[in-house]
Design a protein around this motif. Structure first.
Motif, PDB file in Angstrom:
ATOM      1  N   VAL A   5       0.804  -1.432   0.054  1.00  0.00           N
ATOM      2  CA  VAL A   5      -0.065   0.021   0.018  1.00  0.00           C
ATOM      3  C   VAL A   5       0.899   1.273   0.133  1.00  0.00           C
ATOM      4  N   SER A   6       0.656   2.167  -0.914  1.00  0.00           N
ATOM      5  CA  SER A   6       1.560   3.276  -1.005  1.00  0.00           C
ATOM      6  C   SER A   6       0.207   4.539  -0.699  1.00  0.00           C
ATOM      7  N   VAL A   7       0.835   5.408   0.072  1.00  0.00           N
ATOM      8  CA  VAL A   7       0.234   6.928   0.187  1.00  0.00           C
ATOM      9  C   VAL A   7       1.160   7.690  -0.117  1.00  0.00           C
ATOM     10  N   ALA A  24      -0.629  11.392  10.708  1.00  0.00           N
ATOM     11  CA  ALA A  24      -1.728  10.374  10.639  1.00  0.00           C
ATOM     12  C   ALA A  24      -1.319   9.328   9.758  1.00  0.00           C
ATOM     13  N   VAL A  25      -0.725   9.524   8.824  1.00  0.00           N
ATOM     14  CA  VAL A  25      -0.436   8.412   7.647  1.00  0.00           C
ATOM     15  C   VAL A  25       0.697   7.466   8.387  1.00  0.00           C
ATOM     16  N   LEU A  87      -3.914   9.195  -2.491  1.00  0.00           N
ATOM     17  CA  LEU A  87      -3.324  10.203  -2.501  1.00  0.00           C
ATOM     18  C   LEU A  87      -4.084  11.082  -1.228  1.00  0.00           C
ATOM     19  N   VAL A  88      -3.343  11.818  -0.487  1.00  0.00           N
ATOM     20  CA  VAL A  88      -3.641  12.497   0.613  1.00  0.00           C
ATOM     21  C   VAL A  88      -3.201  13.922   0.539  1.00  0.00           C
ATOM     22  N   CYS A 164      -8.317  11.524  -0.093  1.00  0.00           N
ATOM     23  CA  CYS A 164      -7.971  11.185   0.879  1.00  0.00           C
ATOM     24  C   CYS A 164      -9.052  10.014   1.738  1.00  0.00           C
ATOM     25  N   GLY A 165     -10.131  10.037   1.021  1.00  0.00           N
ATOM     26  CA  GLY A 165     -11.187   8.766   1.371  1.00  0.00           C
ATOM     27  C   GLY A 165     -11.085   7.726   0.743  1.00  0.00           C
TER      28      GLY A 165
END
Length: 282
Positions: A5-7, A24-25, A87-88, A164-165
């Protein structure tokens, strides 16, 4: 272990909120997590803030020059290596455990292209203004056709939610060509619609993300150009998904009413507790 998983967090002049977002991430409990921050040549102390972090899951990319927002978003996603991507934006938040829950859903549903949660609206101090927003009538597994009709009925305004969601498959993102910056304001929902040509939506009842309204936020804009982009986008979706004319006409009325009501709705809210203090872990 490679990234599953990538953010990615594209940022420009985001030092004020980036620390809370990044915390938070990084608080997500995954060993196979990769976090990519792409600093779009900021001059506000973003680089200094990022140097205070020492986490093997974090990769910082410093751009040599500032590019436009769509390009920064695309380059941030392109730098990821995980199977699933979120993506955040650098002022938004995600709930503890949210990545695990969304990744599990993609694992369990190979027919699903995107997972989206409900979200909150928070102010510049991360205090709750509105909760459990979005996905009205779109929870559970939904086909692209049903989602497209919901988008048109809302006049092109995003019923799925901000990035973000949402968690999506990198392979699908590459297949549809990624974020398209032709229309900046509906850029996220434009991608969601194209991803839904690859699979279904899974809409979650849970509120797992929060996006921020502030003077610096991209979402704060409420201009004639923004409205025109939503009109154009709604017409494109209606034509591409063969949405009935009566639903297109209803969407035009709803779009105008929603557009005029949104600033009044925001002004009528009173800040509550800080979101991360009240949101339930996923």
């Amino acid at each position: 272990m490679g990234a599953r998983v990538s953010v990615c967090i594209p940022t420009y002049q985001g030092a004020r909120f980036l620390g809370e977002t990044l915390n938070a991430v990084l608080a997500q409990d995954r060993d196979d997590l990769e976090v990519v921050v792409r600093d779009n040549a900021s001059t506000d102390g973003t680089a200094e803030l990022l140097r205070t972090y020492d986490d093997p899951r974090l990769q910082v990319i410093t751009a040599p020059e500032t590019v436009d927002l769509p390009t920064n978003w695309r380059k941030a996603v392109e730098a990821t290596t995980g199977d699933y991507v979120k993506l955040v934006c650098a002022d938004d938040l995600i709930a503890p455990g949210s990545l695990n829950q969304q990744a599990d859903l993609l694992d369990a549903h190979p027919d699903v292209a995107i997972v989206a949660s409900r979200r909150a609206l928070v102010d510049s101090d991360s205090r709750v203004l509105l909760r459990h927003m979005g996905l009205r009538g779109l929870t559970g597994v939904q086909t692209g056709s049903l989602v497209a009709r919901a988008i048109v009925r809302r006049g092109g305004i995003n019923p799925i939610g901000e990035p973000c969601g949402v968690l999506f498959r990198r392979s699908d993102y590459d297949a549809v060509g990624g974020f398209d910056g032709e229309r900046v304001h509906p850029m996220d929902v434009d991608l969601w619609v194209r991803l839904l040509r690859r699979g279904n939506l899974f809409g979650q009842h849970e509120e797992l993300a929060a996006f921020r309204t502030s003077q610096s936020a991209h979402s704060a804009a409420h201009s004639k150009d923004q409205y025109a982009e939503y009109v154009s986008f709604s017409r494109q979706v209606a034509a591409g998904w063969e949405v009935p004319l009566r639903e297109r006409a209803a969407g035009a009325v709803i779009r105008r009413a929603s557009w005029e009501a949104w600033p009044l709705r925001k002004r009528s809210t009173s800040p509550g507790a800080r979101w991360l203090d009240v949101v339930r872990p996923a």
